[in-house]
Design a protein around this motif. Structure first.
Motif, PDB file in Angstrom:
ATOM      1  N   MET A 185       0.828  -1.191   0.000  1.00 18.98           N
ATOM      2  CA  MET A 185       0.000   0.000   0.000  1.00 18.98           C
ATOM      3  C   MET A 185       0.866   1.246   0.000  1.00 18.98           C
ATOM      4  SD  MET A 185      -2.893  -0.970   2.845  1.00 18.98           S
ATOM      5  CE  MET A 185      -3.826   0.535   2.502  1.00 18.98           C
ATOM      6  N   SER A 186       0.345   2.300  -0.602  1.00 19.72           N
ATOM      7  CA  SER A 186       0.985   3.602  -0.468  1.00 19.72           C
ATOM      8  C   SER A 186       0.452   4.272   0.789  1.00 19.72           C
ATOM      9  CB  SER A 186       0.700   4.477  -1.695  1.00 19.72           C
ATOM     10  OG  SER A 186      -0.700   4.647  -1.881  1.00 19.72           O
ATOM     11  N   THR A 187       1.332   4.960   1.494  1.00 18.19           N
ATOM     12  CA  THR A 187       0.977   5.549   2.785  1.00 18.19           C
ATOM     13  C   THR A 187       1.516   6.963   2.863  1.00 18.19           C
ATOM     14  OG1 THR A 187       1.069   3.384   3.879  1.00 18.19           O
ATOM     15  CG2 THR A 187       1.183   5.329   5.289  1.00 18.19           C
ATOM     16  N   LEU A 188       0.728   7.840   3.466  1.00 19.32           N
ATOM     17  CA  LEU A 188       1.188   9.193   3.748  1.00 19.32           C
ATOM     18  C   LEU A 188       1.155   9.415   5.254  1.00 19.32           C
ATOM     19  CD1 LEU A 188       2.007  12.087   2.976  1.00 19.32           C
ATOM     20  CD2 LEU A 188      -0.437  12.625   2.787  1.00 19.32           C
ATOM     21  N   PHE A 189       2.311   9.694   5.828  1.00 14.44           N
ATOM     22  CA  PHE A 189       2.388  10.101   7.229  1.00 14.44           C
ATOM     23  C   PHE A 189       2.306  11.622   7.265  1.00 14.44           C
ATOM     24  CE2 PHE A 189       4.283   5.910   7.379  1.00 14.44           C
ATOM     25  CZ  PHE A 189       3.821   5.390   8.581  1.00 14.44           C
ATOM     26  N   ARG A 190       1.204  12.114   7.781  1.00 11.58           N
ATOM     27  CA  ARG A 190       0.998  13.556   7.825  1.00 11.58           C
ATOM     28  C   ARG A 190       1.552  14.115   9.135  1.00 11.58           C
ATOM     29  NH1 ARG A 190      -0.298  16.449   3.670  1.00 11.58           N
ATOM     30  NH2 ARG A 190      -2.357  15.533   3.219  1.00 11.58           N
ATOM     31  N   ASP A 191       2.370  15.163   9.025  1.00 13.15           N
ATOM     32  CA  ASP A 191       2.906  15.868  10.189  1.00 13.15           C
ATOM     33  C   ASP A 191       3.663  14.935  11.142  1.00 13.15           C
ATOM     34  OD1 ASP A 191       1.890  18.302   9.311  1.00 13.15           O
ATOM     35  OD2 ASP A 191      -0.018  18.025  10.340  1.00 13.15           O
ATOM     36  N   ALA A 192       4.638  14.243  10.586  1.00 14.03           N
ATOM     37  CA  ALA A 192       5.497  13.384  11.404  1.00 14.03           C
ATOM     38  C   ALA A 192       6.729  14.167  11.847  1.00 14.03           C
ATOM     39  CB  ALA A 192       5.916  12.159  10.610  1.00 14.03           C
ATOM     40  N   ARG A 193       7.106  13.990  13.103  1.00 10.97           N
ATOM     41  CA  ARG A 193       8.308  14.641  13.608  1.00 10.97           C
ATOM     42  C   ARG A 193       9.496  13.699  13.407  1.00 10.97           C
ATOM     43  NH1 ARG A 193       9.273  19.032  16.388  1.00 10.97           N
ATOM     44  NH2 ARG A 193       7.041  19.313  16.860  1.00 10.97           N
ATOM     45  N   LEU A 194      10.509  14.165  12.697  1.00 14.01           N
ATOM     46  CA  LEU A 194      11.706  13.366  12.462  1.00 14.01           C
ATOM     47  C   LEU A 194      12.659  13.510  13.645  1.00 14.01           C
ATOM     48  CD1 LEU A 194      12.317  14.144   8.667  1.00 14.01           C
ATOM     49  CD2 LEU A 194      10.802  12.451   9.731  1.00 14.01           C
ATOM     50  N   ALA A 195      13.689  12.682  13.663  1.00 15.88           N
ATOM     51  CA  ALA A 195      14.599  12.658  14.807  1.00 15.88           C
ATOM     52  C   ALA A 195      15.295  13.990  15.026  1.00 15.88           C
ATOM     53  CB  ALA A 195      15.632  11.546  14.624  1.00 15.88           C
ATOM     54  N   ASP A 196      15.489  14.763  13.962  1.00 14.09           N
ATOM     55  CA  ASP A 196      16.164  16.056  14.093  1.00 14.09           C
ATOM     56  C   ASP A 196      15.213  17.179  14.475  1.00 14.09           C
ATOM     57  OD1 ASP A 196      14.747  16.482  11.761  1.00 14.09           O
ATOM     58  OD2 ASP A 196      16.503  16.592  10.456  1.00 14.09           O
ATOM     59  N   GLY A 197      13.942  16.848  14.709  1.00 16.18           N
ATOM     60  CA  GLY A 197      12.973  17.836  15.162  1.00 16.18           C
ATOM     61  C   GLY A 197      12.103  18.420  14.072  1.00 16.18           C
ATOM     62  N   ARG A 198      12.456  18.244  12.817  1.00 16.26           N
ATOM     63  CA  ARG A 198      11.633  18.765  11.725  1.00 16.26           C
ATOM     64  C   ARG A 198      10.300  18.018  11.654  1.00 16.26           C
ATOM     65  NH1 ARG A 198      14.460  17.697   6.504  1.00 16.26           N
ATOM     66  NH2 ARG A 198      15.197  15.867   7.647  1.00 16.26           N
ATOM     67  N   VAL A 199       9.237  18.728  11.323  1.00 15.52           N
ATOM     68  CA  VAL A 199       7.935  18.114  11.099  1.00 15.52           C
ATOM     69  C   VAL A 199       7.711  18.049   9.592  1.00 15.52           C
ATOM     70  CG1 VAL A 199       5.443  18.288  11.468  1.00 15.52           C
ATOM     71  CG2 VAL A 199       7.033  18.923  13.301  1.00 15.52           C
TER      72      VAL A 199
END
Length: 433
Positions: free
Chosen positions: A1-15
């Motif tokens: 399946m294709s998936t979109l993670f909306r507004d995920a915070r990455l390890a470096d703090g970026r959303v």
């Protein structure tokens, strides 16, 4: 399946929005289009990490399925956010020949997560037939006899490293020199130690000096041959320092990072492992080297045994503890407490292992990489209970500690753990194919 993670915070703090398709990360952006996406996950600024790579597990098949199987071990991995494992060669038969490799590979087809298979070295190994296979690395190689079925002498070790250099594979070394074990510890405990006695004697027996000396020998042979050396489960600051000085990479285990000889009496034989637990001072020094960057990766040395097997006396109980499901949760809890950064957790559980073992599709959240992803709520910390974990052995040395477990684990875009249950197919693949 294709998936979109909306507004995920990455390890470096970026959303960021992270979109996957056909098992690959295809977009990391401030805002991604949800049109034609099969599934949208509202991350709500929860933490999204690359799937962890556990470069040191013992899933016990073939030969010891009463302890663990590829099915149960990979379930445990997925529930802990581990999406790739590397199985070590000390099974029955040991993975020292091409035929043994093929037998293990047929069993590994039952894995829920991707995997590598290490080949090992014994006096009767078959390097030609072994290196014909899609070998992950050379394997867990001991430096002296009497350390177990995989033990080899110094001459054979040097020959194996030279062959590995010619084949272009990493040599993973179990660095303990059995000649430096303290045999007087056995003499002081002639009657044998039970679970409720002074189990610290195991640490007295396999003393820290045996590790440092073996690391120094291993990196010297590596320098002579040009082979890349990776030191498994370094348990002492001195071992790490020797690896760094010699240009080798090294790993530390959760049990050496979070447990010490002060826990030995409570754990009894359930705390027997190789190398053994070290002093609290050495444990703290090892942790600091992890935080500072001298320890390259965390790997579990996941080595499950049944409760009945571990309840033997100390000199007859098998060595090893389970850990593949609790590695990332324990580290995330320390990050939640501010003792280590989320970026460092990402690096030591995923990014660095992918670089050391040449996995160019793994270990990062970036376009073109495998969609091995772990979504966690950093504030959702829970108590670790062995009865609730997925390993077949049913126990953990981290009973009662706190961990942050995944809400979702994806392997190449497919959900394998939904925060409550293992889901999806047993579709793990050999990363070397």
């Amino acid at each position: 399946m294709s998936t979109l993670f909306r507004d995920a915070r990455l390890a470096d703090g970026r959303v960021r929005d992270v979109r996957t398709d056909s098992g690959t990360i295809v977009e990391v952006a401030d805002s991604a289009d949800a049109d034609a996406v099969d599934r949208v996950v509202d991350a709500a600024e929860r933490l999204l990490l690359p799937g962890a790579i556990d470069a040191h597990v013992h899933f016990r098949e073939p030969g010891h399925s009463q302890k663990e199987t590829w099915t149960t071990g990979s379930r445990s991995a997925a529930a802990g956010g581990v999406t790739t494992v590397v199985d070590q060669p000390n099974t029955t038969p040991p993975t020292t020949t091409g035929d043994a490799f093929d037998e293990k590979a047929s069993l590994a087809a039952e894995s829920y997560v991707d995997y590598g298979i290490n080949g090992g070295v014994t006096p009767d190994w078959e390097p030609d037939s072994l290196f014909e296979r899609p070998l992950f690395a050379l394997g867990e190689v001991f430096l002296a006899d009497s350390t177990g079925d995989m033990g080899i002498d110094a001459d054979l070790f040097a020959d194996a490293v030279e062959r590995a250099a010619d084949a272009g594979v990493v040599v993973t070394v179990h660095a303990e020199d059995a000649d430096l074990f303290d045999e007087t510890a056995r003499e002081r405990d002639a009657g044998g130690v039970g679970r409720d006695a002074d189990a610290d004697v195991w640490s007295q027996y396999r003393r820290a000096a045996a590790e440092e000396a073996a690391v120094e020998r291993a990196v010297e042979v590596g320098a002579d041959t040009g082979a890349p050396i990776h030191i498994a489960h370094t348990s002492t600051p001195e071992g790490v320092d020797a690896a760094v000085a010699g240009g080798a990479t090294c790993e530390a285990t959760p049990h050496h990072l979070f447990l010490s000889r002060e826990d030995a009496t409570e754990l009894g034989t359930f705390g027997r492992m190789n190398p053994p637990l070290r002093s609290e001072e050495r444990r703290a020094g090892l942790w600091q080297r992890l935080v500072d960057g001298d320890v390259d990766i965390v790997a579990t040395d996941h080595a499950p045994h049944t409760v009945d097997e571990k309840e033997a006396d100390l000199w007859n109980a098998p060595s090893g503890v389970p850990g593949v499901e609790t590695m990332l949760p324990l580290l995330l809890e320390r990050a939640r407490q501010g003792e280590i950064s989320y970026e460092r957790v990402r690096d030591v559980t995923a990014t660095n292992a992918a670089e050391i073992f040449d996995l160019p599709q793994k270990g990062r959240i970036a376009e073109g990489y495998d969609a091995d992803l772990v979504l966690v709520d950093p504030e959702n910390a829970t108590e670790i209970r062995g009865s609730e974990l997925h390993s077949k052995c049913g126990w953990t040395p981290f009973e009662g500690m706190t961990g942050v477990f995944p809400d979702l684990t994806l392997v190449r875009g497919d959900v394998v753990y939904d925060g409550a249950e293992i889901v999806g197919a047993q579709a793990g693949v050999n990363v070397r194919k």
